[in-house]
Every structure is written in structure tokens, then in C-alpha cells.
Write a protein that holds these residues in place. Structure first.
Motif, PDB file in Angstrom:
ATOM      1  N   ASP A 235       0.831  -1.207   0.000  1.00 28.55           N
ATOM      2  CA  ASP A 235       0.000   0.000   0.000  1.00 28.55           C
ATOM      3  C   ASP A 235       0.867   1.259   0.000  1.00 28.55           C
ATOM      4  OD1 ASP A 235      -2.246  -1.562   0.010  1.00 28.55           O
ATOM      5  OD2 ASP A 235      -2.599  -1.391   2.176  1.00 28.55           O
ATOM      6  N   ASP A 236       1.917   1.253   0.813  1.00 31.89           N
ATOM      7  CA  ASP A 236       2.808   2.418   0.852  1.00 31.89           C
ATOM      8  C   ASP A 236       3.495   2.628  -0.486  1.00 31.89           C
ATOM      9  OD1 ASP A 236       2.117   2.773   3.482  1.00 31.89           O
ATOM     10  OD2 ASP A 236       3.932   1.858   4.311  1.00 31.89           O
ATOM     11  N   ALA A 237       3.921   1.518  -1.092  1.00 29.29           N
ATOM     12  CA  ALA A 237       4.602   1.637  -2.388  1.00 29.29           C
ATOM     13  C   ALA A 237       3.657   2.163  -3.459  1.00 29.29           C
ATOM     14  CB  ALA A 237       5.161   0.269  -2.788  1.00 29.29           C
ATOM     15  N   GLU A 238       2.424   1.659  -3.493  1.00 26.49           N
ATOM     16  CA  GLU A 238       1.457   2.130  -4.488  1.00 26.49           C
ATOM     17  C   GLU A 238       1.120   3.600  -4.261  1.00 26.49           C
ATOM     18  OE1 GLU A 238      -1.970  -0.319  -4.648  1.00 26.49           O
ATOM     19  OE2 GLU A 238      -0.852  -2.151  -5.064  1.00 26.49           O
ATOM     20  N   ARG A 239       1.029   4.007  -2.994  1.00 31.65           N
ATOM     21  CA  ARG A 239       0.713   5.404  -2.719  1.00 31.65           C
ATOM     22  C   ARG A 239       1.845   6.322  -3.188  1.00 31.65           C
ATOM     23  NH1 ARG A 239      -0.485   4.635   1.966  1.00 31.65           N
ATOM     24  NH2 ARG A 239       1.477   5.089   3.023  1.00 31.65           N
TER      25      ARG A 239
END
Length: 471
Positions: free
Chosen positions: A43-47
Motif C-alpha cells: 500500500d505504501d509503495a502504491e501510494r
């Protein structure tokens, strides 16, 4: 059954229980926590990838650039992020980090997806109703590929529809997940150490009063009736100390009552014994009178010893001790004149220095006197005898030997014959020796009668019972 050293104690078991429970809780939380950390990493990477792609899309939709400036801009953006951004222009040109053929194919498979901000079907305009008419930027779309994920945003490049794609590489995600796992592992180890430290503190507070209570019980068993356990710690442990102290007090009361009763009875016997002695002295001279006088004298000595024994704790303290070497030399000096009168050869083997034993000096002197008197009275004159002291680390042995006819087996038991006597001498030696935890043995070695008493060692007056120096 295999026992791990240190874990058999209460303290070790409390520590093992606390660490075991903490480890079990960590293990049960490990699987869902690992899945949560993995999901959070994606999720952090996609954000972050979406943010980078949106920045590039906004710049692209402004239309104020040329291909060279846009390429330099992409290089700057990709130098600052872990998620490289690629632009697939409307004319098919690819700028930025570049994509593999499979990723490029997945990114361009839009299924008819297009930009139409104002809904008029011309796929133009930014949809905000103002006059700037910037190119429209679509919402981000996530596409799963073999080696990771792609974040795609459609943007108007002035000539048509361009695609801005940010790549999320699995290898980078896994590295981030491993770092998070390591941090969680360190935290779990810290939790285990914290649980162990808390268990150590708790077990110390629990075991310390138990050890003090056990030490008190040991002192009581060693004869220190003034010892009392500290009434502290948890309620259950404090209750044990309370009951132990009550038991010690009761034992002290019973012993005091017994001593007082014995002393009182002995004093009451002195008057009739004196009357008997006077009556015997009034008899005409005869062998029978001599025999009666000896029995009365023996009874009087025994009665005196009973009174002294009853008063001993007050007279000599709780832990009596004596220098066996000094007592042996003193008693030998006392008996030497009689031995010389009877022409007896005396062999003495007493090492120099001190040999402290757990016995009062009077009791030890009485024991030695009883043994030497037995030799003098029941062996022919001229029979040689000897006295030997053998010090040891845990006990001290005193040996009296003579070349007489020997002592019958069992003669040290009360009331049995000792070479024709009443057996009182050896019985006195036995009772005083066994009262302090010693032993007495009678036998013959190489034709010599041997009586050996063994007494436990004790610290000197400048040391405690365990030999530790006193302050």
C-alpha cells in the motif's frame, strides 16, 4: 527425565513460564502481523508511486514543455523515487525509465479507457469550467504484472492521450518487508527480554523471603532457637514465616519447661540423696560400705550432670564449642599423676594448634574423664594406654586405647556391663557425644581396645558456626 540446571528452582520456573507465555503470544501474532506488514508495504509503495505518477501527469497535461525538457524532468523525478516513472506518449514514443514488453503491453491494454472530463464526448478539457483549459488527468489504476505492479494514469499531452506509468518492483517491496520484519523481530526480542526481566524481578521478590525462611529453618535445626524468619513477601509466603516463628516459639517454650522441670526434680532429689549418703557414712566400716559409698558418689555425679545439662543453654549459649586439643591436654594432665602411681605408660598424640568442636568444654571433659576413668578402674595396674586426637575438615576424632582385656560388645548401652561395672562411664560418654551429633565406637585393633569418639567441627569463638568471621 532430563533436568536443565537452574530451571528446577522456583525462580527458574517463573522465568521460564513468563518467557514461554510471551513467546507464545508473539508466535500467535506473528502470522497476521506478517501479512499486515506485507500488505502495508504494498500500500505504501502504491501510494508513493501514485504520487510520483500524478506529479508527472500534471506536468504533462500543462502542455508547456518540449520532449527534451520532459525527458530531463523524468530523469530528475526518477532520481528521487524508488518507483520509476515512464511516459507512453500519444504518438507511441516512450520516455523515462522504460518498460518491459510485457509490462508495456499490460499498460496499453486499457479496454477502451479514455479521457472525457466534461462529458461532451470530445475527450478534451480539464472539466473544471475555467478558461485555462488544462489537459485532463484521469484517476490512477493499478495493474498487476509478473514482477510487481503498475500504477497507470491517463493524461492529455496536447496531441492526444498519453499514459504515465509508475513501476512497483517486487524486489524493492520484499526488501522493505524484510526490513520491517527485522524491526518487528527486534521488538519481539525486546519484549521477550522485558518479560524475562519482569519475571526475574518478580521471582526475586518471591524467592528472597522463601530463602530467608529456609535459612531460619536451618538455623533452628542447628539449635539456634532464637532464630526467627522475616514476615515479608506475598501473603502466602509471609504466612509460612508466621507459622514457622510460632513453631519456633513453641519449641523454645517446651524446652524451657523441660529444663525447668528437670532442674527442679534434680534439686528435689538432692535432699534425699544427701540423707542416703549420711546414712551410708554412718554404717560400720566394711567392703559393703565402700561399695555403697561408690554408688552414692556415682549417683551424685550423675545428678549434678543432669542439673548442669538442664542449665547448659543459659550457661554456654545456644551453640557451645570447645577447643578439643586444649581439653584433651588439660584432662591428660589431670590423670597423669594417677597413671604414674599405677606405673602405666602413657602415649599421647595431640597435634599443636586448636581443634574446635561442637561441644561444651565441660561435656567434652566429662566424656574424656569417663573414658580414662574406665581405663584406670577396669584394667590391671601397669597396663599402658594412650590418647590420640585426629583433626579433620568436618569432624575431630578422639581415640582412647589400652592393652586391657577389652570391652564387651554393646557395653556403651545404658545399664549393660562394662568389664564388670555398671556401664555408667561409657553411657555418659555416649550420651554427651550423641547430644552434639557425634558418634562413639568401641572395638579392638591389633589386640588393643579402642574407644573412638567423633565430634563435628565448629568455628572458633571469633567465627560463626559456619566458620565465617563475625563483625
Amino acid at each position: 527425565m532430563v533436568t536443565i540446571p537452574g530451571l528446577a528452582s522456583l525462580r527458574g520456573r517463573v522465568l521460564l513460564l513468563a518467557v514461554g507465555i510471551a513467546g507464545l503470544v508473539i508466535l500467535l501474532a506473528a502470522v497476521p502481523l506478517a501479512l499486515l506488514l506485507r500488505s502495508a508495504a504494498y500500500d505504501d509503495a502504491e501510494r508513493e508511486a501514485t504520487y510520483a505518477a500524478q506529479n508527472v501527469s500534471d506536468y504533462l497535461s500543462s502542455g508547456t514543455y518540449d520532449d527534451q525538457v520532459l525527458d530531463q524532468y523524468l530523469k530528475r523525478v526518477n532520481g528521487r523515487t524508488s518507483w520509476p516513472v515512464t511516459i507512453v506518449m500519444s504518438d507511441g514514443d516512450v520516455l523515462g525509465a522504460g518498460l518491459s514488453s510485457a509490462a508495456l503491453k499490460s499498460a496499453t491494454r486499457d479496454g477502451g479507457r479514455a479521457i472525457d472530463a466534461d462529458g461532451d464526448g470530445d475527450q478534451r478539457g480539464d472539466g473544471d469550467g475555467d478558461a485555462d483549459n488544462l489537459g485532463f488527468v484521469s484517476d490512477a489504476r493499478t495493474i498487476s504484472v509478473d514482477d510487481g505492479r503498475l500504477v497507470e494514469i491517463l493524461a492529455d499531452d496536447g496531441d492526444g492521450q498519453a499514459r504515465v506509468v509508475a513501476s512497483v518492483d517486487n524486489s524493492v517491496i520484499f526488501s522493505s518487508v524484510r526490513t520491517r520484519y527485522a524491526l518487528v523481530g527486534v521488538a519481539a526480542l525486546g519484549l521477550l527480554l522485558l518479560a524475562g526481566a519482569a519475571a526475574e524481578v518478580t521471582s526475586r521478590r518471591l524467592v528472597r523471603p522463601l530463602r530467608r525462611t529456609a535459612d531460619t529453618a536451618g538455623r533452628l535445626s542447628a539449635g539456634d532457637l532464637a532464630a526467627r524468619a522475616p514476615e515479608e513477601g506475598p501473603a502466602e509466603v509471609a504466612q509460612v514465616a508466621v507459622e514457622l516463628n510460632a513453631l519456633a516459639g513453641r519449641i523454645d517454650e517446651l524446652l524451657t519447661t523441660e529444663r525447668e522441670s528437670t532442674a527442679d526434680l534434680s534439686h528435689r532429689l538432692r535432699t534425699p540423696l544427701t540423707a542416703v549418703r549420711l546414712g551410708v557414712e554412718a554404717l560400720p566400716a566394711s567392703e559393703r560400705k565402700v561399695e555403697l559409698e561408690q554408688h552414692v558418689a556415682s549417683l551424685q555425679r550423675t545428678l549434678t550432670q543432669v542439673i548442669r545439662a538442664a542449665r547448659r543453654p543459659q550457661r554456654e549459649g545456644v551453640h557451645p564449642r570447645a577447643d578439643a586439643a586444649a581439653v584433651v591436654r588439660e584432662r591428660l594432665e589431670f590423670w597423669t599423676p594417677l597413671a604414674e602411681d599405677q606405673e602405666r605408660a602413657v602415649t599421647v598424640d595431640v597435634a599443636g594448634g586448636e581443634s574446635w568442636v561442637r561441644s561444651s568444654a565441660d561435656d567434652l571433659a566429662t566424656t574424656i574423664d569417663a573414658l580414662l576413668e574406665n581405663v584406670m578402674a577396669h584394667t590391671p595396674e601397669g597396663t599402658p594406654f594412650g590418647l590420640r586426637l585426629v583433626p579433620g575438615p568436618e569432624d575431630v576424632a578422639i581415640e582412647v586405647h589400652d592393652d586391657g582385656p577389652g570391652i564387651p560388645s554393646g557395653a556403651i548401652s545404658r545399664g549393660q556391663s562394662d568389664r564388670g561395672s555398671s556401664g555408667l562411664g561409657l553411657d555418659i560418654a555416649r550420651s554427651t557425644t550423641e547430644a552434639v551429633g557425634g558418634t562413639i565406637e568401641v572395638g579392638r585393633v591389633d589386640g588393643t581396645t579402642m574407644v573412638r569418639i567423633t565430634l563435628p567441627t565448629a568455628g572458633s569463638p571469633q567465627h560463626g558456626a559456619d566458620g565465617a568471621a563475625q563483625p
